[in-house]
Design a protein around this motif. Structure first.
Motif, PDB file in Angstrom:
ATOM      1  N   ILE A  55      -4.004   4.816   0.056  1.00 46.51           N
ATOM      2  CA  ILE A  55      -4.876   5.139   1.602  1.00 46.51           C
ATOM      3  C   ILE A  55      -4.664   6.762   2.133  1.00 46.51           C
ATOM      4  O   ILE A  55      -3.754   7.263   2.229  1.00 46.51           O
ATOM      5  N   CYS A  82       0.217  -0.642  -0.234  1.00 44.09           N
ATOM      6  CA  CYS A  82       0.009   0.198  -0.118  1.00 44.09           C
ATOM      7  C   CYS A  82       1.174   1.379   0.035  1.00 44.09           C
ATOM      8  O   CYS A  82       1.920   1.468  -0.006  1.00 44.09           O
ATOM      9  N   TYR A  89      -3.868  -0.929  -2.624  1.00 47.55           N
ATOM     10  CA  TYR A  89      -4.489   0.574  -2.487  1.00 47.55           C
ATOM     11  C   TYR A  89      -3.635   1.954  -2.202  1.00 47.55           C
ATOM     12  O   TYR A  89      -2.795   1.980  -1.565  1.00 47.55           O
ATOM     13  N   LYS A 128      -8.590   6.397   4.921  1.00 45.66           N
ATOM     14  CA  LYS A 128      -8.854   4.709   4.014  1.00 45.66           C
ATOM     15  C   LYS A 128      -8.757   4.517   2.981  1.00 45.66           C
ATOM     16  O   LYS A 128      -8.419   5.288   2.587  1.00 45.66           O
ATOM     17  N   PRO A 129      -9.275   3.228   2.095  1.00 49.25           N
ATOM     18  CA  PRO A 129      -9.120   2.932   1.193  1.00 49.25           C
ATOM     19  C   PRO A 129      -9.517   3.940   0.073  1.00 49.25           C
ATOM     20  O   PRO A 129     -10.282   3.814  -0.204  1.00 49.25           O
ATOM     21  N   GLU A 179      -7.618   1.959  -5.910  1.00 44.62           N
ATOM     22  CA  GLU A 179      -6.452   0.722  -6.439  1.00 44.62           C
ATOM     23  C   GLU A 179      -5.463   1.774  -6.805  1.00 44.62           C
ATOM     24  O   GLU A 179      -5.345   2.507  -7.780  1.00 44.62           O
ATOM     25  N   LEU A 188      -6.472  -1.893   8.796  1.00 46.28           N
ATOM     26  CA  LEU A 188      -7.234  -1.397   7.187  1.00 46.28           C
ATOM     27  C   LEU A 188      -6.824  -2.645   6.552  1.00 46.28           C
ATOM     28  O   LEU A 188      -5.343  -3.494   7.313  1.00 46.28           O
ATOM     29  N   GLU A 247      -5.493  -4.555   0.110  1.00 43.55           N
ATOM     30  CA  GLU A 247      -3.570  -4.880   0.355  1.00 43.55           C
ATOM     31  C   GLU A 247      -4.288  -3.800  -1.679  1.00 43.55           C
ATOM     32  O   GLU A 247      -5.127  -4.049  -1.811  1.00 43.55           O
TER      33      GLU A 247
END
Length: 241
Positions: A210, A191, A208, A216-217, A220, A203, A206
């Motif tokens: 963040i 990440c 992403y 938060k994510p 992608e 969290l 995977e």
């Protein structure tokens, strides 16, 4: 955390002024440290009840490593200048990891908390901590392999006034500047964490980017992003690390 007497501190300070080849002999003779081959140590104090430093480690000037119960430094680790590592039951720096400069990695002795604690700092193989970060490991902080705590001025906290919770960071993660991770925060592997984010929970997704407060994510990672985070963190990093 083990106690540090005045006489022990004076002897360690004297040893810090010696050339590396004499330092290695003195650490072995007076403190029963295991110090490997081709280890270079600058004007720094290393105080641990148990200490193992493997081959080809480089430790720069004006580092203060004190009151650590068990210190393990893997081969080819590099520690720069002006870092503080203080306290805790265990500090383990994995092979080819690096702590660059002006970082404070600290465990509070005998904290007034209501839960059991696990004061260990575990830095994975090939991972890097850059400059000016603060890491509290009054409870466990784990960073996986080939992750980077990058930029400047991030802080990781495992305790509040009365309770501690560990922090876990996966492998192949890139954490930008000015990041805050609260007790119990966790980041997945592969990440990227954007500048100024605040991680307050576990969290798990995977792959992403963040970001945010709370973080938060948000999207992608592209193939280019994935390529960058999976690149070697050091030019001399072996393929199997």
């Amino acid at each position: 955390m083990h106690s540090l007497s005045k006489s022990r501190l004076v002897l360690l300070a004297f040893i810090s002024l010696l050339p590396s080849f004499l330092k290695r002999s003195c650490y072995r003779l007076f403190f029963d440290y295991h110090v490997g081959k081709r280890v270079r140590i600058g004007f720094s104090i290393i105080d641990a009840k148990e200490c193992r430093i493997d081959d080809d480690v480089t430790i720069g000037h004006l580092n203060l490593i004190i009151r650590v119960k068990k210190l393990e430094v893997g081969d080819h680790v590099r520690i720069g200048h002006l870092n503080i590592i203080r306290g805790g039951d265990e500090v383990r720096l994995g092979r080819y990891s690096e702590i660059i400069r002006m970082n404070e990695i600290n465990s509070i002795a005998e904290p007034d908390v209501v839960n059991p604690i696990d004061p260990r700092f575990l830095l994975g193989n090939g991972s890097i901590i850059t400059t000016g970060h603060k890491i509290d490991f009054t409870d466990r902080v784990t960073i996986g392999r080939r992750s980077i705590l990058g930029g400047r001025n991030s802080s990781l906290w495992t305790h509040n006034r009365q309770r501690t919770r560990p922090i876990d960071i996966g492998s192949f993660a890139y954490i930008g500047s000015e990041i805050r991770i609260a007790p119990g925060g966790a980041l997945p592997s592969r990440c990227i964490v954007g500048i100024g984010s605040v991680i307050t929970s576990e969290l798990t997704a995977e792959g992403y980017l963040i970001a945010g407060v709370p973080a938060k994510p948000v999207k992608e990672l592209s193939e280019e992003d994935k390529f960058l985070i999976e690149r070697k963190t050091r030019k001399d990093l072996p393929d199997d690390v």
